[in-house]
Motif scaffolding. Sequence first.
Motif: not given
Length: 444
Positions: A270-272, A299-304
């Motif tokens: 998963s490339y973020n 992917g995005t990772d978390g919104a933080m």
Amino acid sequence: MANLLLKNALILTMDQALTTVQRGYLQIRGDRIAALGEGEPPFSEEGYQVLDCSGKIVIPGMINTHNHLPMILFRSLGDDVADRLKRYLFPLENESLDAPMVRAGADYAFAELLFGGVTTCYDAYYFEDEVAQAAEACGIRAVLAETILEGPSPSAKEPYGEWAYTKWFVEKWKGHPRITPSVNCHAPYSNDTEHLVAAHDLARREGLLMSMHVAEMAYEHTGCVERYGLSPVAYLDSIGILDEHFLAAHSILMDEADLDIYQRRGVKVSYNAGSNAKSAKGVAKIRQMLDRGIPVSLGTDGAMSGNTIDIVTQLSLVGKIQKLFNGDRTLFPAREILQLATIGGARALGMEGEIGSLEVGKKADIAIFETDSVNMSPLYDPYSVIVYSANPGNVESTIVDGELVMHRRQLRSMDFGAVKARLLAYQEQIRQTAAELDRALAEG
């Protein structure tokens, strides 16, 4: 469930041939695609809810393969803090989170995903049963896991308390039509070998995906070399947990030997792009991965970490960062980037037989883009328009499992006003906790 018929649509199927239907129809019966083709549908429209997609682009629902969704509660905090994870995020989570707060964050995060045309996501967080209940209620497709972490966590105050939770969670949700449980260890530096192996054994017994942050942090790499004489990837391979059902998030600090291991074991990535760039961690070698046949998704990772969790925002970042990193503007044509967001995500989750492309017999997971907004014209290459011109606000409708869950920018599966109010009810509490952490950081 009403049968749906999309007409007069520009359809990007994302099938193996990258078939593009210039002005056609897509028939949905129940939760499946029953037919699609050029021109007018060769059957009666009676019994269908007809959506006129004139001037619209229809694509498979996008897939976000790395999230910590309830972290949206903390969006815009700690954006410029060094060692944010250990000094800021972990303390913030441990001092703030409880089950009702996680549910509020999950509901809001799913709203953002559906507004942005994401129909399937992978999430790993705490109190994950709350996330699963939110996913079930809103109608999204999700692969979900409780994060297994050495030491105390928000949902388990004793070391490795998430281990029992994980086993209970897997048993509760396996067999659900839209929610698939998974097994997630946080990282090689935050889990011991015993629990990594046990987690892998559980995943294999149950036939589940296992995922983890891998080769993301400089101290992760240094620590593995000092402790085991191996890179993080080589260490994980040495204990036998890398295989074709393993999804590695990030995978930035990789050399040729590490790439060889991924290729040999069939590991998926998963490339973020956004969160990795913002945190200055580096750029994953996804061109080399794809050339080796290593499946890559987005992917995005978390919104933080990356602030947004939609995939549309990631698309142009993937192209621009990779072109710059490799010094070659011809790399990653828009069609290939959109593949990573659709069928690439399906492959990463082991769901390519069901989702990721618009083909007869597959699940009806669909995103519909309008092209009336100023940023969407002129339209010469629809792939480039989606990748480089569009924003998540251009997604007009989202269909999951044949259900129109978001239509004309209105959520049908949740009351967004109520969802937003529940999220913001925690804002002052979180603000106060963050202020205390800020003071501690300032004092050194």
